[in-house]
Design an enzyme around this catalytic site. Structure first.
Site, mmCIF file in Angstrom:
data_model
loop_
_atom_site.group_PDB
_atom_site.id
_atom_site.type_symbol
_atom_site.label_atom_id
_atom_site.label_comp_id
_atom_site.label_asym_id
_atom_site.label_seq_id
_atom_site.Cartn_x
_atom_site.Cartn_y
_atom_site.Cartn_z
ATOM 1 N N VAL A 36 1.037 -1.156 0.015
ATOM 2 C CA VAL A 36 -0.196 -0.085 0.035
ATOM 3 C C VAL A 36 0.921 1.216 0.022
ATOM 4 O O VAL A 36 1.745 1.522 0.924
ATOM 5 C CB VAL A 36 -0.957 0.046 1.350
ATOM 6 N N LYS A 50 -3.161 0.326 -3.562
ATOM 7 C CA LYS A 50 -2.736 -0.928 -3.378
ATOM 8 C C LYS A 50 -1.946 -1.528 -4.372
ATOM 9 O O LYS A 50 -2.890 -1.600 -5.472
ATOM 10 C CB LYS A 50 -3.618 -1.946 -2.707
ATOM 11 N N ASP A 144 -14.029 -10.902 6.791
ATOM 12 C CA ASP A 144 -12.815 -10.820 7.724
ATOM 13 C C ASP A 144 -12.743 -9.538 8.499
ATOM 14 O O ASP A 144 -12.029 -8.836 8.314
ATOM 15 C CB ASP A 144 -11.604 -10.683 6.776
#
Length: 733
Positions: A36, A50, A144
């Site tokens: 990143v 990213k 997540d």
């Protein structure tokens, strides 16, 4: 437009100059799947970009998942996520640009500042519920959600990293046998039925994240991801320290079955009924609050220029999370910041893409980006202020000698033995008070008995009694005629070849008594505590027919206090009150198979069989609890009063020392000189010291047992170091 430098997979490939039209200025962080970068658009908009690692850019399956991530992120861009500005999933190095959001992750905030107060916790939970509502309305399941994927921005929490999210209509499905997610924050169905994961899994993760924010730990905690997986599926969550008004909501979020959990809308409604008005205090530091209003833009720029490297290698803000500033500590910190040179170090603020590992998602060993293995629960700052940490120290009593010092405590000193030397150290700072050379090696720590320091060498069989103030010899004796030597209280018990036991006064070396122990042909004593009896245990028979005779002897007189015959091959490991605790062994290799508690006064014997046997376990007793550490690193806690195993932790240590325990932690050392501490209540690894192996690579013959006294833990290491650390703060070791 300058070309991208993406040839090969070397270091140069990891640092492209451009991603599309965006010039990459600096690295914000790196994960398993990409890097990143900070970038600035033509109009001056600050972006987090990213860029996929070159090696994964060549993988068609990964490209498909990255396209899915970009699509999911674009679907949910809004008030509660980092908006996607641009992306190119087909370039040689796929990339995605999102809006740069200044602010720490929740993981970093809790690690730096401790658990959130109730008001902020309610606001966090409400903000995450709103975020999940919008994410689920867009037809996306995050899968997540964890503390390192929650940014604490000025206007509330932002959910980031949709790297393993899945739109409901996606054609990409979870492969059989692969777990996608981070175990401490995964729902039971992610382990049992990964193909059927829906929005309810994110609600479960929200509950886990809330517990982490409230306590500094998760509702299911273990050093091993496999143990965590079992706990998530089978065990009840630990909601200790979660505010009472939020605990019922969190418990419902953590229901085992998806249909039993509230939806995001239901959760928001219930949160409104819990508190009529939420704490309006933001997550941002005091320095930024003071820069709001007309000076808000300047304050944000200043924040971006201040920072430090976080534990995961990404940048982290210096003052993040200092709520309700204005106190002396905050003012002092602000003054220090103003006096420092301005540096271009960026806060952790990466948008959607801060943590990019795990797209193909094997089980991870770490719960979130900021925590070490099993990282300890953060302590509230008020508690730290009330109980300042004790300063650690490390000393080499003999700078030119190797070998782990074996230490004990007595007469107000830490006394340690290593090859050819006995020394006394000040427990407060490690200063060497005196040194006394000895002939031969010692495999056991010195013993303080009768007001003197006693040391015996393995070769020569001589025992010396030293003055604890000066190290001068008070008396010495040849012990070669005795096969066993054991100090109990102020008495030295010596056993000769014919079974006769002689008790010597530890202060003078004079004989007190001499006799055989009835029924015991070879009296090899063990003892626990300074004023209790000495125990002799002898085993007869084998297998199911094994029996153990245990005799308790008064060390002052040699009289038998009690005598018992117990079933099984047993070994005494500790005493508490009137009870003696023993471990039972079985099998060809003598594995530890159970724990026995014998109360001679009450005439009762309680037994507990371990669900899984331990290989040659060492044990310590604390109250009614027995902690057993087996070869291979499995540490087990057994409550003999309740008759059950409390927890089992897999530490991964090949061989550990005998454990010791206080009310809060269990400690033991390793062959490379580390000292480990595990939470005695949950079995969670809370801290460890660095290795101290030194220049030697030899196998350590005898590991040093830690010594806990005066709020400190002391241990010796193979490089010849003796060190002391704060027993109450292992997370800071």
């Amino acid at each position: 437009m300058a070309p991208q430098r993406d040839t090969g997979s070397g270091a140069e490939a990891e640092l492209p100059e451009y991603a599309g039209q965006y010039r990459l200025e600096s690295c914000l962080g790196s994960g398993g799947m990409g890097v990143v970068h900070l970038a600035t658009s033509t109009s001056g908009l600050r972006l987090a970009v990213k860029v996929v690692h070159a090696e994964f850019a060549k993988d068609p399956e990964f490209r498909g998942r990255f396209r899915q991530e970009v699509a999911a992120a674009r679907q949910v861009s809004g008030a509660f996520t980092a908006p996607v500005v641009d992306a190119d999933t087909e370039s040689a190095r796929p990339w995605m640009a999102t809006l740069f959001i200044p602010g720490p992750t929740l993981a970093e905030h809790v690690k730096r500042n401790g658990p959130m107060p109730p008001g902020q916790l309610r606001r966090l939970m409400a903000g995450l519920a709103e975020a999940l509502r919008d994410i689920h309305r867009a037809g996306v399941v995050h899968r997540d959600l964890k503390p390192s994927n929650v940014l604490l921005a000025e206007d509330g929490p932002k959910v980031i990293d949709f790297g393993i999210s899945r739109p409901k209509d996606s054609e990409l499905r979870t492969e059989t046998g692969k777990l996608i997610g981070t175990p401490p924050f995964m729902a039971p169905e992610q382990f049992r039925r990964p193909r059927e994961v829906g929005p309810a899994a994110d609600i479960f993760a929200l509950g886990s994240v809330t517990v982490h924010a409230a306590t500094g730990r998760g509702p299911f905690d273990s050093d091993s991801p496999y143990v965590v997986a079992y706990q998530v599926v089978h065990d009840e969550p630990d909601l200790t320290a979660v505010p009472e008004n939020l605990a019922p909501l969190v418990r419902d979020c953590l229901a085992k079955e998806p249909e039993d959990r509230p939806t995001a809308d239901e959760l928001m409604h219930r949160l409104r009924s819990v508190a009529a008005s939420y704490d309006t205090q933001t997550f941002i530091p005091a320095q930024r609050e003071q820069g709001a209003g007309a000076g808000g833009e300047r304050a944000r720029d200043s924040l971006a220029e201040k920072g430090s490297t976080g534990p995961d290698g990404t940048a982290a803000g210096v003052g993040e999370g200092r709520q309700g500033g204005g106190g002396p500590a905050d003012a002092a910190e602000a003054r220090r910041e103003r006096g420092r040179p301005r540096r271009r170090v960026l806060v952790v603020a990466t948008a959607l893409v801060l943590v990019v590992g795990g797209v193909l998602g094997s089980v991870r060993l770490f719960g979130d980006g900021g925590d070490a293995v099993g990282g300890g629960a953060a302590t509230p700052r008020a508690t730290v202020a009330a109980a300042p940490a004790l300063e650690p120290w490390a000393t080499k009593p003999a700078p030119k000698k190797a070998g782990a010092p074996q230490c004990s405590y007595g007469a107000g000193k830490l006394v340690c033995a290593q090859p050819g030397l006995v020394s006394a150290l000040d427990p407060a700072d490690g200063r060497v008070l005196w040194r006394h050379p000895v002939s031969g090696d010692t495999s056991e720590p010195p013993v303080v008995s009768g007001g003197l320091v006693h040391v015996s060498t393995d070769s020569g069989g001589r025992s010396q009694a030293l003055d604890p103030a000066t190290g001068e010899v008070r008396w010495e004796r040849d012990l070669t005629a005795y096969g066993s030597r054991r100090f109990v209280g102020g008495v030295l018990l010596l056993t000769s070849a014919d079974g006769t036991v002689t008790g010597l006064d530890g202060a003078t070396g004079d004989p007190l008594w001499s006799r055989a122990v009835p029924g015991q042909r070879e009296a090899y004593f063990t003892a626990f505590g300074g004023d209790g009896p000495a125990y002799v245990a002898s085993v007869t028979g084998e297998g199911a027919g094994a029996r153990t005779r245990v005799t308790a002897v008064d060390p002052e007189t040699g009289d038998v206090a009690w005598d018992a015959r117990l079933d099984g091959a047993l070994k005494p490991v500790g005493a508490s009150g009137d009870a003696l605790f023993l471990v039972a062994s079985g099998g060809v290799y003598g594995d530890t198979v159970g724990v026995v508690r014998h109360d001679a006064e009450a005439g009762t014997t309680d037994r507990f069989t371990l669900p899984v046997r331990l290989e040659q376990a060492l044990a310590v007793v604390r109250g009614d609890r027995v902690y057993l550490l087996g070869i291979g690193g499995a540490l087990v806690a057994v409550d003999m009063k309740a008759g059950r195993q409390l927890w089992r932790a897999e530490t991964g240590v090949a061989q550990g020392s005998a454990p010791v325990a206080d009310e809060r932690y269990v400690y033991f050392t390793t062959a490379d000189g580390r000292l480990l501490a595990l939470d005695a209540r949950k079995g969670r690894l809370t801290g460890q010291t660095p290795p101290r192996l030194g220049d030697t690579d030899r196998v350590v013959a005898a590991l040093t047992t830690p010594v806990v006294v005066g709020g400190r833990v002391f241990a010796g290491a193979p490089d010849g170091t003796v060190f002391g650390v704060d027993a109450g703060a292992p997370a800071g070791w």
